[in-house]
Scaffold this active site. Structure first.
Site, PDB file in Angstrom:
ATOM      1  N   CYS A 146       0.887  -1.335   0.001  1.00  0.00           N
ATOM      2  CA  CYS A 146      -0.078   0.134  -0.090  1.00  0.00           C
ATOM      3  C   CYS A 146       0.960   1.276   0.079  1.00  0.00           C
ATOM      4  CB  CYS A 146      -0.870   0.050   1.129  1.00  0.00           C
ATOM      5  SG  CYS A 146      -1.846   1.532   1.656  1.00  0.00           S
ATOM      6  N   CYS A 149      -0.288   4.067   2.308  1.00  0.00           N
ATOM      7  CA  CYS A 149      -0.251   4.172   3.859  1.00  0.00           C
ATOM      8  C   CYS A 149       1.394   4.098   4.068  1.00  0.00           C
ATOM      9  CB  CYS A 149      -0.733   2.427   4.102  1.00  0.00           C
ATOM     10  SG  CYS A 149      -2.055   1.858   3.308  1.00  0.00           S
ATOM     11  N   ASP A 150       2.099   3.628   3.202  1.00  0.00           N
ATOM     12  CA  ASP A 150       3.551   3.528   3.740  1.00  0.00           C
ATOM     13  C   ASP A 150       4.567   4.586   2.894  1.00  0.00           C
ATOM     14  OD1 ASP A 150       2.715   1.574   5.489  1.00  0.00           O
ATOM     15  OD2 ASP A 150       2.863   0.164   3.893  1.00  0.00           O
TER      16      ASP A 150
END
Ligand code: NAP
Length: 319
Positions: A146, A149-150
């Protein structure tokens, strides 16, 4: 499970539902909007990843009606708000088993057992794994599925993106906001991604392509530091430095719960007819759990709408 005050159920699901929807991606929530507007007060079990893949996508540029794109998390929030406005109840739990032998169907989740006359399966799909040494070990320590997200953890770092489809390129482009270099590693010499993303990626100075290459191992010691990558035409393996490995090699449908219960194809997609009916009367499926072909946000939402209309008609016919 239920809070009852003076005989009135307040914001909580009744023990027997007319429609339960599994999943809060675009298919589940679009179904919830329609089922709620039909006054069936659907109960929606959010599942292990509320919002599904949409909630993890930074910008969605091809969902009709949003000419400037919309952030995935915003689209999820708007869909849920719309469904709740008409009376859908979203419960943050996941189904752990289902009994579809007779109606009412029984759905067991962490928050208890629910019974329902109709069921809509909109459990979506999850990222596919590479299944190579180091992948599980370094998950969260440089291995990610992701970018939204990261990505920010990789400011000024070098990352590898594995895959050659639209997701790999779109997420790779997103990662160029943070990373100093993004290497897209694809197993063939031709990308699967469409023209627009291909052109954009090829023009981005931070992106380079490593074609005909497979990542065979992700190496540490404590967090990702390098990968072993093999050129499939020469057979030569090189150790390449990398601070992160983002894997975008497609998805598998989240349908394990229904194996042996609903008809599925060989990849695990639930088989539906043109009315989203599954092999069990009263059970409908929509979105990526039942769509091996299109897998778009808009098509998933459309399938959710169709499933809700069919479920509504099916319920009406039972009287
Ligand atoms: P995809 O189109 O199935 O592409 C998966 C990629 O991963 C392919 O290039 C495939 O290689 C590669 N791959 C699969 N297994 C692999 C393995 N074990 N090791 C190495 N590489 C592997 O999946 P996707 O990119 O997630 O896209 C899914 C759907 O969503 C598509 O319909 C896509 O068009 C759509 N989508 C659209 C957009 C957009 O329009 N903006 C954005 C994202 C996704 P091969 O090519 O050799 O098979």
């Amino acid at each position: 499970m239920q809070s009852i005050s003076n005989g009135i159920t307040v914001g909580k699901p009744a023990p027997e539902q007319e429609i339960i929807i599994l999943g809060t991606g675009p298919a589940g929530l679009a179904a919830a909007v329609y089922a709620a507007r039909a006054e069936r007060k659907p109960l929606v079990l959010a599942g292990p990843e509320p919002g599904g893949q949409v909630a993890l996508t930074y910008t969605i540029e091809n969902y009709p009606g949003f000419p400037d794109g919309i952030q995935g998390a915003d689209l999820y929030a708007l869909l849920q708000k719309q469904a709740e406005r008409f009376g859908a109840i979203v419960e943050y739990s996941s189904a752990s088993s289902v009994d579809l032998k007779s109606t009412p169907f029984r759905i067991t989740s962490e928050s208890g057992e629910f019974r329902t006359r109709a069921l809509i399966v909109a459990t979506g799909a999850s990222p596919r794994l590479l299944n190579i040494p180091g992948e599980i070990e370094f998950r969260g320590k440089g291995v990610s599925y992701c970018a939204t997200c990261d990505g920010a953890f990789f400011r000024g770092k070098q990352v590898m993106v594995v895959g050659g489809g639209d997701s790999a390129l779109e997420e790779g482009l997103f990662l160029t906001r943070f990373a100093s270099q993004v290497t897209i590693v694809h197993r063939r010499n031709e990308l699967r991604a469409g023209r627009i993303l291909r052109d954009r990626a090829e023009q981005n100075p931070k992106i380079r392509f490593l074609l005909e290459t497979v990542v065979e191992e992700i190496r540490g010691p404590d967090s990702v530091k390098s990968v072993a990558a093999r050129n499939v035409s020469s057979g030569k393996t090189d150790i390449l430095p990398a601070d992160g490995v983002f894997v975008f090699i497609g998805h598998d449908p989240n349908t394990a719960l229904f194996r042996g219960i609903l008809d599925m194809d060989e990849k695990g997609y639930v088989r539906v007819d043109d009315r989203m009916r599954t092999s069990v009367p009263g059970v409908f499926a929509a979105g990526e759990a039942a769509d091996p072909t299109f897998r778009q946000v808009a098509t998933s939402a459309g399938m959710g709408v169709a499933a809700a209309i069919s479920a509504e008609r099916w319920l009406a016919e039972q009287h």
